[in-house]
Design a protein around this motif. Structure first.
Motif, PDB file in Angstrom:
ATOM      1  N   ALA A   1      -6.257   7.951  -8.893  1.00  0.00           N
ATOM      2  CA  ALA A   1      -5.798   6.754  -8.177  1.00  0.00           C
ATOM      3  C   ALA A   1      -6.842   6.292  -7.161  1.00  0.00           C
ATOM      4  CB  ALA A   1      -4.478   7.052  -7.473  1.00  0.00           C
TER       5      ALA A   1
ATOM      6  N   VAL B   1      -7.558   2.394  -7.669  1.00  0.00           N
ATOM      7  CA  VAL B   1      -6.991   1.502  -6.654  1.00  0.00           C
ATOM      8  C   VAL B   1      -8.052   0.688  -5.914  1.00  0.00           C
ATOM      9  CG1 VAL B   1      -5.733   1.442  -4.455  1.00  0.00           C
ATOM     10  CG2 VAL B   1      -4.856   2.793  -6.370  1.00  0.00           C
TER      11      VAL B   1
ATOM     12  N   MET C   1      -1.449   3.394  -0.303  1.00  0.00           N
ATOM     13  CA  MET C   1      -1.775   4.442  -1.270  1.00  0.00           C
ATOM     14  C   MET C   1      -1.529   5.828  -0.680  1.00  0.00           C
ATOM     15  SD  MET C   1      -5.350   5.132  -3.346  1.00  0.00           S
ATOM     16  CE  MET C   1      -6.161   6.067  -2.041  1.00  0.00           C
TER      17      MET C   1
END
Length: 519
Positions: A223, A227, A271
């Motif tokens: 991620a 991201v 996040m």
């Protein structure tokens, strides 16, 4: 207790010391041996906003090691002598980077040398216990510049596609595009590389501290890669839309950067906030013993005998030091005589003419010699430009991030397209289309290293290192075939006809120039 001490010199007695103390000694001396590489590493941290996070990497590694001190203290450390081969390989890698003038290879080799020296001193069991802190040290290496063109192109692709989806008409030329309210460019600063690298480092540390299982750790690290890339695409699109909807009163100059960082900060907060919901309980320091007992045992530091540890540290230092004279000797083998580039004789109906009309030249600095010639055949015109390098040093080398066709801030020229092609029997070349207010150019160009044409920066660096290793010197060149043309003219076809006739003459010139500098 008798075995817990060692007589040193005339009656001086030392207790068994912590293994990381000897590992730190070896690592420190390795850094001092490669001091020039270490200084260049710190210089990049200091001069580049993209890599400024490097200053926190070493303190974080030391803190991570401190967190593992009780685990390490409970393990018996014994030198791993086979790991000296890793120290030697890291030294070979450093020598290769030195010979290729590839600082990123030197930087990786420096870190690998330190890691290998630590493993040599403390052994595999302790090294396994501190594997993450050792691996985290790789974030100190400033790497990622090669991704900038790709990330920039992706950002431009997404921005243009998103504008069209939201009903904004777009005319695009390369990474430059025009919308009804103005002209925009997706430049290197818009690539998002600084967001990506900083987020990846922080995300990797976060995953290690927050999760116990490797699946969750790898998922969060993944991620941390995806991201920031997607967030940068959205950031670029929103900035353009903000400027478009406000008549360019907002999202200009400093606002552009401020809004970008604010948006990115929000994305990162979300996040990490989401990631915290999947936090796992901390893994016990030892599954087979009570943590409190382990801490108490750590007071005695049953770590490593002094003599083997010192010998292992000395061995790692000596192996690292052995590469310094090798690299210096191989670099000094290059000729320092200034090359003389003769003119390329006309061939195949082409005729040399006075150099005029083309007001552009590549931004390749530090060459030992330059050649510029213009040729015509019927209504076709071509300019040949050669930048020849010999005795390459930092700042005066063929493959350098500062050597470009057009800089981002060039007030006249911009690159609107790029690609690759082949000539003759498969000779590779890069292609670019440049545009100014009054002229369009097709540029076909390649590197010439160790008698071979190449287009890859990394391959060119490796060929340069191999040439120096074989004592063949470091002669190399960048060759440009430049075709000025009107709209609609096929510049690549003109360049192909020129290369079919003049390519062998150009190759002959380069070989003769190299032979003239051979010792």
């Amino acid at each position: 207790m008798k075995d817990a001490v060692l007589a040193v010199g005339s009656g001086i007695r030392l207790g068994l010391l912590h293994p990381l103390a000897f590992a730190g000694l070896a690592g420190t001396f390795v850094v001092l041996l490669y001091a020039d590489t270490a200084r260049s590493l710190v210089a990049i941290w200091r001069s580049s906003d993209t890599y400024s996070y490097g200053f926190v990497v070493v303190p974080l590694v030391l803190w991570l090691l401190w967190r593992r001190r009780h685990v390490v203290a409970a393990l018996r450390a014994e030198p791993c002598w086979p790991a000296l081969s890793l120290v030697a390989l890291a030294g070979l890698l450093w020598t290769t980077g030195r010979l290729a003038d590839a600082r990123v290879i030197e930087h990786f080799a420096l870190v690998l040398s330190v890691q290998s020296a630590v493993v040599t001193v403390v052994g595999l069991r302790v090294a396994q216990a501190i594997a993450f802190p050792l691996a985290f040290l790789l974030f100190a290496v400033p790497v990622g510049e090669a991704l900038v063109p790709t990330l920039t192109a992706w950002t431009a692709d997404f921005t243009v596609a998103a504008l069209k989806l939201t009903g904004v008409p777009v005319y695009r030329e390369g990474n430059h595009f025009v919308i009804p309210t103005g002209r925009w460019s997706v430049v290197e600063a818009c690539s998002g590389i600084r967001y990506l690298l900083a987020t990846l480092m922080a995300g990797t540390l976060y995953a290690y501290l927050m999760y116990a299982g490797w699946r969750r750790r790898l998922a969060f690290i993944g991620a941390s890669l995806v991201v920031p890339i997607v967030a940068n695409w959205l950031r670029a699109y929103l900035i353009v839309m903000l400027g478009h909807l406000s008549g360019n009163e907002l999202a200009a100059s400093a606002d552009h950067l401020i809004y970008g960082w604010v948006f990115f900060g929000i994305v990162l907060f979300v996040m990490f906030w989401v990631g915290a919901h999947f936090r796992q309980p901390e893994v016990p320091l030892a599954r087979s013993a009570d943590t409190q007992a382990l801490r108490a045992a750590a007071i005695h530091l049953p770590a490593v005998h002094v003599r083997p540890a010192l010998l292992a540290a000395a061995g790692a230092i000596a192996v690292s030091a052995a590469w310094l004279p090798v690299a210096a000797s191989l670099r000094s083998a290059a000729s320092l005589d200034l090359p003389e580039l003769a003119k390329v004789p006309a061939e195949g109906g082409w005729q040399e003419v006075a150099d005029k009309d083309v007001l552009w030249t590549p931004r390749f600095a530090g060459a030992a010699a330059y050649l510029r010639q213009s040729f015509v055949r019927e209504d076709e015109r071509v300019m040949l430009y050669v930048a020849y390098y010999r005795g390459q040093t930092e700042g005066a080398e063929l493959v350098n991030s500062q050597n470009v066709l057009v800089s981002e801030k060039d007030p006249v020229w911009r690159e609107v397209a790029r690609g690759r092609t082949q000539y003759g029997d498969g000779m590779p070349a890069r292609t670019s289309r440049l545009q100014s207010a009054t002229q369009a150019l097709t540029v076909v160009w390649w590197y010439w290293v160790d008698g071979r044409p190449v287009v890859s920066d990394s391959v060119a660096k490796l060929l340069l290192a191999a040439s120096r290793l074989r004592l063949r010197g470091d002669d190399a060149a960048a060759v440009f075939v430049i075709v000025p043309h009107a709209d609609g003219q096929d510049g690549l076809a003109t360049a192909a006809r020129f290369m079919a006739a003049m390519g062998p003459r150009i190759e002959q010139l380069l070989l003769q120039t190299r032979a003239g500098g051979a010792r």
